[in-house]
Design a protein around this motif. Structure first.
Motif, short mmCIF file in Angstrom:
data_model
loop_
_atom_site.label_atom_id
_atom_site.label_comp_id
_atom_site.label_asym_id
_atom_site.label_seq_id
_atom_site.Cartn_x
_atom_site.Cartn_y
_atom_site.Cartn_z
N ILE A 51 -72.48 13.55 -33.43
CA ILE A 51 -71.79 13.71 -34.71
C ILE A 51 -72.61 13.08 -35.84
O ILE A 51 -72.73 13.64 -36.94
CB ILE A 51 -70.39 13.08 -34.65
CG1 ILE A 51 -69.51 13.83 -33.65
CG2 ILE A 51 -69.72 13.09 -36.03
CD1 ILE A 51 -68.17 13.17 -33.38
N VAL A 52 -73.18 11.91 -35.57
CA VAL A 52 -73.99 11.22 -36.59
C VAL A 52 -75.22 12.06 -36.94
O VAL A 52 -75.58 12.19 -38.12
CB VAL A 52 -74.39 9.81 -36.11
CG1 VAL A 52 -75.44 9.21 -37.05
CG2 VAL A 52 -73.17 8.91 -36.04
N MET A 53 -75.86 12.66 -35.94
CA MET A 53 -77.01 13.51 -36.23
C MET A 53 -76.58 14.74 -37.02
O MET A 53 -77.31 15.21 -37.91
CB MET A 53 -77.71 13.91 -34.94
CG MET A 53 -78.97 14.75 -35.16
SD MET A 53 -80.20 13.95 -36.24
CE MET A 53 -80.89 12.73 -35.12
N TYR A 54 -75.39 15.28 -36.72
CA TYR A 54 -74.85 16.39 -37.52
C TYR A 54 -74.77 15.96 -38.98
O TYR A 54 -75.18 16.70 -39.89
CB TYR A 54 -73.47 16.78 -36.99
CG TYR A 54 -72.82 17.93 -37.75
CD1 TYR A 54 -72.81 19.21 -37.20
CD2 TYR A 54 -72.23 17.75 -39.00
CE1 TYR A 54 -72.23 20.27 -37.88
CE2 TYR A 54 -71.66 18.80 -39.68
CZ TYR A 54 -71.66 20.06 -39.12
OH TYR A 54 -71.10 21.11 -39.81
N HIS A 55 -74.22 14.76 -39.22
CA HIS A 55 -74.10 14.25 -40.59
C HIS A 55 -75.47 14.09 -41.25
O HIS A 55 -75.64 14.44 -42.43
CB HIS A 55 -73.40 12.90 -40.59
CG HIS A 55 -71.90 12.99 -40.71
ND1 HIS A 55 -71.27 13.50 -41.82
CD2 HIS A 55 -70.91 12.62 -39.86
CE1 HIS A 55 -69.96 13.46 -41.65
NE2 HIS A 55 -69.72 12.94 -40.47
N LEU A 56 -76.42 13.55 -40.52
CA LEU A 56 -77.76 13.34 -41.09
C LEU A 56 -78.41 14.67 -41.45
O LEU A 56 -79.04 14.79 -42.52
CB LEU A 56 -78.63 12.57 -40.09
CG LEU A 56 -78.28 11.10 -39.90
CD1 LEU A 56 -79.05 10.52 -38.71
CD2 LEU A 56 -78.59 10.28 -41.16
N LEU A 57 -78.27 15.66 -40.60
CA LEU A 57 -78.82 16.98 -40.90
C LEU A 57 -78.11 17.61 -42.07
O LEU A 57 -78.73 18.26 -42.93
CB LEU A 57 -78.72 17.88 -39.66
CG LEU A 57 -79.70 17.56 -38.53
CD1 LEU A 57 -79.30 18.25 -37.24
CD2 LEU A 57 -81.12 17.98 -38.93
#
Length: 246
Positions: free
Chosen positions: A78-84
């Motif tokens: 989820i955090v990588m989704y946010h970063l992208l």
């Protein structure tokens, strides 16, 4: 009663991971990171408690992986989704998850969800692999999670031109995602921070690594975490090559 202590610690790990999921979905990634770190703390000590109390069980092993799947699998995805999403829309940081498939690049944030898939595969392999008692094959999910969760913390508390340009670069994040998924399941032996004795000679690599970790964290704070994970892999590879040569 003592046989339940490790499982209680594991469930506390799961509780922290569940809270972190809620926080991450609503965009409060820095607070989510705090609960992930707390969950990883419980994850370390549930195994330690099980060994010390001599109450290891198959149920505890399965429960541990189920908890790790949330704390160290779903949350970093989820955090990588946010970063992208941030890399494509700088104004989206701190907001809840949004989905815009109308743009040509709208699918890119979903690449971050490859991390939970790779984590699940890695955890399943760990549960049926008897060779990972004293070392790991592939990057442990908590280590991978620490790496990914450090990125929003660096942006929030140690941002500068270099870190912002790197962490907000879409293709850098895509690269990190794919490398992350590969390393989780790579056939690479990495040492485990498990001490069968307190002697320095047989634990020299682990003691030196821990001292370096403390020094790096004191000097670099959150920016030290990616360096520590990279150092962990490098030291493991050097240790492996030295063992083979002898």
């Amino acid at each position: 009663m003592k046989k339940h202590i490790p499982n209680i610690l594991t469930l506390l790990n799961l509780l922290c991971g569940t809270i972190a999921v809620i926080l991450a979905v609503t965009g409060r990634t820095e607070i989510a990171a705090l609960f992930v770190f707390l969950g990883i703390f419980f994850d370390f000590f549930d195994g330690f408690a099980a060994r010390k109390l001599q109450v290891q069980s198959d149920m505890g092993l399965q429960l541990d992986s189920l908890a790790d799947m949330v704390t160290s699998g779903v949350v970093p995805g989820i955090v990588m989704y946010h970063l992208l999403q941030l890399s494509l829309d700088p104004g989206s940081w701190g907001q809840g998850i949004s989905i815009d498939l109308s743009a040509p690049t709208g699918f890119i944030p979903f690449l971050g969800l490859l991390i939970p898939l790779a984590s699940a595969y890695r955890l399943a392999k760990f549960n049926i692999d008897d060779d990972q008692q004293t070392s790991f094959t592939g990057l442990p999910t908590p280590a991978n999670t620490l790496f990914i969760l450090s990125l929003p913390l660096i942006l929030a508390y140690q941002a500068n031109d270099i870190t912002v340009s790197v962490i907000r670069n879409t293709w850098v994040l895509v690269f990190i995602t794919f490398v992350s998924c590969y390393m989780l399941n790579a056939r690479v032996k990495l040492f485990a921070l498990k001490f069968k004795s307190r002697g320095f000679r047989e634990n020299a690599v682990k003691y030196i690594f821990l001292v370096l970790c403390v020094l790096l964290l004191a000097i670099m704070r959150f920016a030290a975490i990616p360096v520590i994970i990279l150092l962990y892999v490098i030291v493991s590879l050097l240790t492996n090559s030295r063992s083979i040569s002898h």
